[in-house]
Motif scaffolding. Sequence first.
Motif, PDB file in Angstrom:
ATOM      1  N   ASP A   1      -0.480  17.147  -0.429  1.00  0.00           N
ATOM      2  CA  ASP A   1      -0.777  17.169  -1.864  1.00  0.00           C
ATOM      3  C   ASP A   1      -1.257  15.803  -2.335  1.00  0.00           C
ATOM      4  N   LEU A   2      -0.653  14.746  -1.787  1.00  0.00           N
ATOM      5  CA  LEU A   2      -0.978  13.379  -2.188  1.00  0.00           C
ATOM      6  C   LEU A   2      -1.029  12.478  -0.960  1.00  0.00           C
ATOM      7  N   LEU A   3      -1.792  11.407  -1.076  1.00  0.00           N
ATOM      8  CA  LEU A   3      -1.884  10.413  -0.012  1.00  0.00           C
ATOM      9  C   LEU A   3      -1.608   9.043  -0.620  1.00  0.00           C
ATOM     10  N   LEU A   4      -0.682   8.288  -0.020  1.00  0.00           N
ATOM     11  CA  LEU A   4      -0.376   6.926  -0.451  1.00  0.00           C
ATOM     12  C   LEU A   4      -0.805   5.968   0.657  1.00  0.00           C
ATOM     13  N   ASP A   5      -1.677   5.043   0.335  1.00  0.00           N
ATOM     14  CA  ASP A   5      -2.217   4.105   1.321  1.00  0.00           C
ATOM     15  C   ASP A   5      -1.548   2.745   1.133  1.00  0.00           C
ATOM     16  N   CYS A   6      -0.711   2.372   2.087  1.00  0.00           N
ATOM     17  CA  CYS A   6       0.033   1.096   2.037  1.00  0.00           C
ATOM     18  C   CYS A   6      -0.240   0.282   3.299  1.00  0.00           C
ATOM     19  N   ARG A   7      -1.462   0.279   3.794  1.00  0.00           N
ATOM     20  CA  ARG A   7      -1.766  -0.298   5.105  1.00  0.00           C
ATOM     21  C   ARG A   7      -1.946  -1.804   5.106  1.00  0.00           C
ATOM     22  N   GLY A   8      -1.875  -2.477   3.974  1.00  0.00           N
ATOM     23  CA  GLY A   8      -2.088  -3.921   3.995  1.00  0.00           C
ATOM     24  C   GLY A   8      -3.462  -4.263   4.539  1.00  0.00           C
ATOM     25  N   LEU A   9      -3.516  -5.213   5.468  1.00  0.00           N
ATOM     26  CA  LEU A   9      -4.812  -5.621   6.019  1.00  0.00           C
ATOM     27  C   LEU A   9      -5.504  -4.515   6.789  1.00  0.00           C
ATOM     28  N   GLY A  10      -4.759  -3.501   7.188  1.00  0.00           N
ATOM     29  CA  GLY A  10      -5.386  -2.359   7.845  1.00  0.00           C
ATOM     30  C   GLY A  10      -6.335  -1.594   6.950  1.00  0.00           C
TER      31      GLY A  10
ATOM     32  N   ALA B   1       6.600  18.100  -3.268  1.00  0.00           N
ATOM     33  CA  ALA B   1       5.217  17.872  -2.859  1.00  0.00           C
ATOM     34  C   ALA B   1       5.181  17.423  -1.401  1.00  0.00           C
ATOM     35  N   SER B   2       4.029  17.647  -0.783  1.00  0.00           N
ATOM     36  CA  SER B   2       3.766  17.129   0.557  1.00  0.00           C
ATOM     37  C   SER B   2       3.003  15.819   0.400  1.00  0.00           C
ATOM     38  N   ILE B   3       3.594  14.723   0.886  1.00  0.00           N
ATOM     39  CA  ILE B   3       3.024  13.394   0.675  1.00  0.00           C
ATOM     40  C   ILE B   3       2.853  12.702   2.024  1.00  0.00           C
ATOM     41  N   THR B   4       1.642  12.253   2.290  1.00  0.00           N
ATOM     42  CA  THR B   4       1.362  11.466   3.487  1.00  0.00           C
ATOM     43  C   THR B   4       1.235  10.001   3.098  1.00  0.00           C
ATOM     44  N   ILE B   5       1.904   9.144   3.862  1.00  0.00           N
ATOM     45  CA  ILE B   5       1.872   7.697   3.628  1.00  0.00           C
ATOM     46  C   ILE B   5       1.220   7.033   4.830  1.00  0.00           C
ATOM     47  N   LEU B   6       0.266   6.170   4.576  1.00  0.00           N
ATOM     48  CA  LEU B   6      -0.379   5.395   5.627  1.00  0.00           C
ATOM     49  C   LEU B   6       0.178   3.979   5.579  1.00  0.00           C
ATOM     50  N   GLY B   7       0.760   3.524   6.689  1.00  0.00           N
ATOM     51  CA  GLY B   7       1.344   2.196   6.754  1.00  0.00           C
ATOM     52  C   GLY B   7       2.851   2.236   6.610  1.00  0.00           C
ATOM     53  N   ALA B   8       3.561   1.789   7.653  1.00  0.00           N
ATOM     54  CA  ALA B   8       5.028   1.806   7.641  1.00  0.00           C
ATOM     55  C   ALA B   8       5.580   0.388   7.631  1.00  0.00           C
ATOM     56  N   GLY B   9       4.945  -0.474   6.824  1.00  0.00           N
ATOM     57  CA  GLY B   9       5.538  -1.772   6.546  1.00  0.00           C
ATOM     58  C   GLY B   9       6.580  -1.621   5.450  1.00  0.00           C
ATOM     59  N   LEU B  10       6.848  -2.685   4.752  1.00  0.00           N
ATOM     60  CA  LEU B  10       7.879  -2.654   3.717  1.00  0.00           C
ATOM     61  C   LEU B  10       7.564  -1.637   2.633  1.00  0.00           C
ATOM     62  N   MET B  11       6.345  -1.670   2.095  1.00  0.00           N
ATOM     63  CA  MET B  11       6.003  -0.792   0.977  1.00  0.00           C
ATOM     64  C   MET B  11       5.997   0.673   1.398  1.00  0.00           C
ATOM     65  N   GLY B  12       5.420   0.969   2.556  1.00  0.00           N
ATOM     66  CA  GLY B  12       5.374   2.354   3.018  1.00  0.00           C
ATOM     67  C   GLY B  12       6.763   2.919   3.262  1.00  0.00           C
TER      68      GLY B  12
ATOM     69  N   VAL C   1      -5.275  10.218  -4.227  1.00  0.00           N
ATOM     70  CA  VAL C   1      -5.034   9.088  -3.324  1.00  0.00           C
ATOM     71  C   VAL C   1      -4.625   7.884  -4.173  1.00  0.00           C
ATOM     72  N   LEU C   2      -3.475   7.293  -3.832  1.00  0.00           N
ATOM     73  CA  LEU C   2      -3.018   6.081  -4.507  1.00  0.00           C
ATOM     74  C   LEU C   2      -2.911   4.971  -3.469  1.00  0.00           C
ATOM     75  N   GLU C   3      -3.476   3.805  -3.781  1.00  0.00           N
ATOM     76  CA  GLU C   3      -3.504   2.681  -2.845  1.00  0.00           C
ATOM     77  C   GLU C   3      -2.720   1.512  -3.440  1.00  0.00           C
ATOM     78  N   VAL C   4      -1.871   0.900  -2.611  1.00  0.00           N
ATOM     79  CA  VAL C   4      -1.073  -0.256  -3.022  1.00  0.00           C
ATOM     80  C   VAL C   4      -1.350  -1.376  -2.025  1.00  0.00           C
TER      81      VAL C   4
END
Length: 373
Positions: free
Chosen positions: A203-212, A11-22, A324-327
């Motif tokens: 295909d999917l978006l994972l949002d790990c931006r924290g306070l962003g 799958a093609s996966i985009t992740i927002l936020g490159a902290g620990l979780m991302g 879209v999955l948000e953590v």
Amino acid sequence: MSLTLPPSSPASITILGAGLMGRLLGVELARRGHRIELHDAAGPRAEGSAARVAAAMLAPLAESAVTEPGVVRMGQHALARWPGLIAQLPAPVYFQQEGTLILWHRQDASEAAWLARKLVQTQAAIPELPAPEAVDGARLAQLDPGMAGRFHQGLYLPGEGQLDNRQLLDALLQGLEQLGARLHWHSARTPADFRPGTPGQPDLLLDCRGLGARADWRVLRGVRGEVVRLHAPGVALARPTRLVHPRYPIYIAPKQDHVFVIGATEIESDDLSPASVRSTLELLSAAYAVHPGFAEARILELGTQCRPTLPDNLPAVRAVRPRVLEVNGLYRHGFMIAPALLDVVLELLEAGQSPLARRFDLRVEEAAPACTS
């Protein structure tokens, strides 16, 4: 859940936020063959992430005094997971699992007695946790010779650990690069910038931006933390040490090469200005009270950062938009619970449900079904 990954094709996966979780999610999903694209509002050193300033202690029983049993179970799960996750990375990461020491001065014995009762209750409720051990001066000197003669009683929490947060963030970055992830720095993006599942989109978006992600998580707040990093060749501590105090309990986390991370403060604010004089004096005074060798230490850094926190101080996972999955909401427990959240997300993406989330009492919020007339 509409997020399930295809069983065979990548799958093609985009992740927002490159902290620990991302970074954790990006490395693990790329290792499983998926195409990863990652956007972060800051740079590759994780300057905008609370993970860069954290002490990275892995102390589920110690933290049970301020959190819920589900978070404690996440922490115990993560202690077993971290060695394997670290072993797969292309650069070494300091990891130690020698337990936690909790100490107090005589005038703070009542607070220490309350804490001891709380920890015993937690261990009885979650028996897979090692039992806390009450220690006298002789046992303290045996556990940590640097404490010999300085304290005469304490608690030892076996099995707890810590790692080097900055080594880990760097190693995860190297892993992403080696696995071919496309990394976009100084690229502040939001879920509204993407249309997952449509031509030319992930295909999917994972949002790990924290306070962003506050525009999407209206109830998110920042909880400010301040830490001091010291170089103290004259201090030898074998494991993370916590000092019980009614006003500013502190932790001291010894890293490699006589570097120590010292912190305590929790301020209900999203202020990212430099550390205050009061907080700095309190941290340094408390550290000196634990070991006078800190008087000759050199201050490497005074760091501040805000932890992303939800109203109940617990993490959450949301799938309220298609694909879209948000953590979010890792609060002060980021390194202690991130592997557990990683495994929950992997279960959701691969099976559409997560038995682990139920075990951890972790809420997974889904979109309400559309009404039909």
